[in-house]
Design a protein around this motif. Structure first.
Motif, short mmCIF file in Angstrom:
data_model
loop_
_atom_site.label_atom_id
_atom_site.label_comp_id
_atom_site.label_asym_id
_atom_site.label_seq_id
_atom_site.Cartn_x
_atom_site.Cartn_y
_atom_site.Cartn_z
N SER A 4 0.82 -1.21 0.00
CA SER A 4 0.00 0.00 0.00
C SER A 4 0.85 1.25 0.00
O SER A 4 0.51 2.24 -0.64
CB SER A 4 -0.95 0.01 1.21
N PHE A 5 1.99 1.20 0.72
CA PHE A 5 2.84 2.39 0.72
C PHE A 5 3.76 2.41 -0.49
O PHE A 5 4.00 3.45 -1.07
CB PHE A 5 3.67 2.47 2.00
N ARG A 6 4.27 1.25 -0.91
CA ARG A 6 5.15 1.23 -2.08
C ARG A 6 4.41 1.70 -3.32
O ARG A 6 5.02 2.22 -4.25
CB ARG A 6 5.71 -0.18 -2.29
N SER A 7 3.10 1.51 -3.35
CA SER A 7 2.35 1.93 -4.53
C SER A 7 2.00 3.41 -4.51
O SER A 7 1.40 3.92 -5.46
CB SER A 7 1.05 1.12 -4.64
N PHE A 8 2.38 4.09 -3.46
CA PHE A 8 2.12 5.53 -3.35
C PHE A 8 3.20 6.25 -4.15
O PHE A 8 4.26 6.56 -3.67
CB PHE A 8 2.14 5.91 -1.87
N ARG A 9 2.96 6.55 -5.42
CA ARG A 9 4.00 6.70 -6.42
C ARG A 9 4.56 8.10 -6.66
O ARG A 9 5.50 8.22 -7.45
CB ARG A 9 3.49 6.14 -7.74
N PRO A 10 4.11 9.18 -6.06
CA PRO A 10 4.74 10.47 -6.35
C PRO A 10 6.24 10.48 -6.11
O PRO A 10 6.96 11.23 -6.75
CB PRO A 10 4.02 11.44 -5.42
N MET A 77 -4.80 3.14 -0.77
CA MET A 77 -4.76 1.86 -0.07
C MET A 77 -5.20 0.73 -0.98
O MET A 77 -5.69 -0.29 -0.52
CB MET A 77 -5.67 1.93 1.17
N GLN A 78 -4.98 0.86 -2.29
CA GLN A 78 -5.51 -0.11 -3.24
C GLN A 78 -4.90 -1.50 -3.07
O GLN A 78 -5.55 -2.50 -3.41
CB GLN A 78 -5.32 0.38 -4.68
N GLN A 79 -3.69 -1.57 -2.53
CA GLN A 79 -3.07 -2.88 -2.32
C GLN A 79 -3.49 -3.53 -1.00
O GLN A 79 -3.25 -4.71 -0.80
CB GLN A 79 -1.54 -2.73 -2.35
N ASN A 80 -4.12 -2.74 -0.14
CA ASN A 80 -4.52 -3.26 1.17
C ASN A 80 -5.76 -2.52 1.66
O ASN A 80 -5.74 -1.87 2.71
CB ASN A 80 -3.36 -3.10 2.16
N PRO A 81 -6.86 -2.58 0.92
CA PRO A 81 -8.04 -1.76 1.24
C PRO A 81 -8.68 -2.09 2.58
O PRO A 81 -9.34 -1.24 3.18
CB PRO A 81 -9.00 -2.06 0.08
#
Length: 233
Positions: A4-10, A77-81
């Motif tokens: 969820s955090f790794r996918s936070f891409r900015p 939170m798309q990877q861990n909704p």
């Protein structure tokens, strides 16, 4: 750390920003000039609003957040909704938005202007002369390259810049008089004209990770989301 955090891409866009910025120095070093800060008085609400506008333009995370949110209703939170409630997710998305990011920056700007009333007016003027706009273009170019996979170049991002804008851009970045302004802006001295483009690329990646973490943690605190969700598999 969780997906969820790794996918936070900015932060990845800021990595590309660092690469672009490092290359941009080669193009614009001849435009660098020292600009002496003024001593105009007055840290007021209008100045705070103006400086906040410029800061949001310079590091346009709000725009990037809304691009990501538009693509996925469960972001960030798309990877861990299941790690958050619907109310918490709505709150996070509200904080990680144009308006939420502006609130985040305004708090920091207000403290800075109150502590530096004599020079803040001149610093805002420098940013308005082109530094904020050109930095913003580089960040958005990096974000678009990350989204599309197309290569990003500083030549393309800065092709319409005027000599005056390039002077402001380089003065903000390299003039020691603006060290405190760079620190408040989030840039600090992470990037350096004396470093290679590759070194600045690496520094830009770290810078993006740091800024993203700060914004995300601020949103989580506001939304009462425990930091433990960042470490869930």
């Amino acid at each position: 750390m969780s997906q969820s955090f790794r996918s936070f891409r900015p932060r990845r866009a800021l990595r590309l920003f660092g690469m672009l910025l490092g290359s941009a120095f080669v193009l614009s070093a001849h435009a660098a000039r020292a600009v002496e800060p003024g001593t105009e008085p007055g840290a007021d609400d209008a100045l705070v609003s103006r400086m906040t506008d410029l800061q949001v333009r310079m590091f346009p995370f709000g725009t990037i957040f809304e691009m990501l949110a538009k693509d996925d209703p469960k972001w960030p939170m798309q990877q861990n909704p299941d790690a958050v409630t619907p109310k918490q997710l709505d709150c996070l998305r509200g904080e990680l938005s144009m308006d939420g990011y502006r609130r985040y920056k305004r708090t920091r700007v207000a403290a800075y202007v109150a502590a530096n009333p004599k020079r803040a007016e001149a610093e805002a003027e420098l940013l308005s002369q082109g530094a904020a706009e050109l930095f913003g273009k580089l960040v958005l170019a990096g974000a678009e390259a990350e989204r599309s996979g197309a290569p990003a170049t500083p030549e393309e991002a800065l092709k319409d810049a005027t000599p005056e804008q390039m002077m402001a851009f380089m003065s903000f970045f390299s003039d020691p008089n603006y060290a405190e302004l760079r620190k408040m802006s989030g840039l600090g001295d992470a990037l350096d004209t004396r470093k290679s483009a590759e070194e600045n690329k690496s520094a830009g990646e770290q810078l993006g990770s740091t800024i993203t973490m700060q914004i995300m943690l601020g949103a989580m605190a506001t939304c009462q989301v425990p930091t433990s969700v960042l470490f869930r598999e």
